[in-house]
Write an enzyme that holds these catalytic residues in place. Structure first.
Site, PDB file in Angstrom:
ATOM      1  N   ARG A  23       0.828  -1.386  -0.129  1.00 58.08           N
ATOM      2  CA  ARG A  23       0.085  -0.166  -0.067  1.00 58.08           C
ATOM      3  C   ARG A  23       0.810   1.368  -0.005  1.00 58.08           C
ATOM      4  O   ARG A  23       0.395   2.225  -0.154  1.00 58.08           O
ATOM      5  CB  ARG A  23      -0.862   0.090   1.115  1.00 58.08           C
ATOM      6  N   ARG A  59      19.334  28.443   0.914  1.00 58.16           N
ATOM      7  CA  ARG A  59      18.641  28.948   2.118  1.00 58.16           C
ATOM      8  C   ARG A  59      19.528  28.925   3.227  1.00 58.16           C
ATOM      9  O   ARG A  59      20.348  27.855   3.632  1.00 58.16           O
ATOM     10  CB  ARG A  59      17.505  28.539   2.458  1.00 58.16           C
ATOM     11  N   HIS A  62      21.578  30.084   8.967  1.00 56.69           N
ATOM     12  CA  HIS A  62      20.875  30.802   9.986  1.00 56.69           C
ATOM     13  C   HIS A  62      21.068  30.361  11.268  1.00 56.69           C
ATOM     14  O   HIS A  62      21.217  29.369  11.442  1.00 56.69           O
ATOM     15  CB  HIS A  62      19.359  31.066   9.604  1.00 56.69           C
ATOM     16  N   LYS A  72      17.568  22.643  16.186  1.00 59.90           N
ATOM     17  CA  LYS A  72      16.615  22.356  15.242  1.00 59.90           C
ATOM     18  C   LYS A  72      16.661  20.998  14.862  1.00 59.90           C
ATOM     19  O   LYS A  72      18.040  20.305  14.863  1.00 59.90           O
ATOM     20  CB  LYS A  72      16.972  23.067  13.989  1.00 59.90           C
ATOM     21  N   TYR A 132      10.899  21.501   9.967  1.00 60.96           N
ATOM     22  CA  TYR A 132      11.898  21.986  11.006  1.00 60.96           C
ATOM     23  C   TYR A 132      11.113  22.014  12.318  1.00 60.96           C
ATOM     24  O   TYR A 132      10.099  22.601  12.521  1.00 60.96           O
ATOM     25  CB  TYR A 132      12.188  23.493  11.094  1.00 60.96           C
ATOM     26  N   GLU A 143      17.919  37.202  15.662  1.00 59.89           N
ATOM     27  CA  GLU A 143      18.509  36.241  14.298  1.00 59.89           C
ATOM     28  C   GLU A 143      19.710  36.795  13.767  1.00 59.89           C
ATOM     29  O   GLU A 143      20.196  38.064  13.843  1.00 59.89           O
ATOM     30  CB  GLU A 143      17.290  36.557  13.184  1.00 59.89           C
ATOM     31  N   ASP A 168      20.037  36.758   2.722  1.00 59.57           N
ATOM     32  CA  ASP A 168      21.253  35.830   2.929  1.00 59.57           C
ATOM     33  C   ASP A 168      22.239  36.148   2.024  1.00 59.57           C
ATOM     34  O   ASP A 168      23.539  35.912   2.832  1.00 59.57           O
ATOM     35  CB  ASP A 168      20.559  34.378   2.286  1.00 59.57           C
TER      36      ASP A 168
END
Length: 183
Positions: A23, A59, A62, A72, A132, A143, A168
């Site tokens: 399945r 990306r 950070h 994270k 995340y 940040e 960025d």
């Protein structure tokens, strides 16, 4: 889940074994009990999802400054990415070293990124999505970021960078006197 250490303390890769039959498949994405040794006393307080459409897009990288530093847990739920962690922790034996893993929907791997480390990724398949799990709430004033092409770090991206946000691109290069982060 099986957890694997990396050369950077606290950066852990979790392997999940899907249960498959005719399945389809079932995969446990998160289990607090199985990840207790990784999480310690931390709790997941926020879950985010990103979708990046363009092959080669980057990306990151950070992080959040203390006292809002976060761990994270990152998992690719669609497509494939080159997921990168850079150790920015003051006094760490792996300061300014990086580690990367291919995360994909197919390999069902997840990476734990500890406080004091920067995180970013490059898309290796169009329309890739990441999930995340964060141990701290996003705080815009806390940040921080690191340039993807910082020569002091020397990340080897797998394919040419095709797209990146202006934010960025504008992250500063690490200076000789950068003391590191205190998570």
């Amino acid at each position: 889940m099986k957890t694997l250490s990396t050369h950077i303390e606290g950066v852990i890769v979790a392997e999940t074994t899907p249960v498959a039959d005719r399945r389809g498949a079932f995969t446990r994405l998160f289990c607090q009990k199985e990840l207790a040794a990784v999480l310690g006393t931390r709790q997941i307080v926020q879950i985010n999802q990103s979708r990046t459409t363009q092959l080669g897009a980057v990306r990151g990288l950070h992080f959040q400054h203390a006292p809002h530093a976060e761990m994270k847990l990152v998992r690719c739920i669609r497509g494939k990415v080159w997921d990168v962690v850079v150790d920015l922790r003051a006094g760490s034996p792996t300061f300014l070293q990086w580690h990367a893993e291919v995360l994909s929907a197919d390999n069902t791997r997840m990476m734990a990124i500890p406080e004091g480390c920067a995180h970013g990724f490059q898309v290796l398949e169009t329309d890739s999505e990441l999930l995340y799990l964060h141990t701290a709430f996003y705080t815009p004033t806390a940040e921080g970021g690191l340039r993807h092409d910082d020569p002091r770090v020397g990340i080897s991206w797998l394919i040419p960078v095709t797209d990146m946000s202006e934010r960025d691109r504008a992250h500063p290069l690490i200076t000789e006197d950068f003391p590191g982060l205190i998570p």
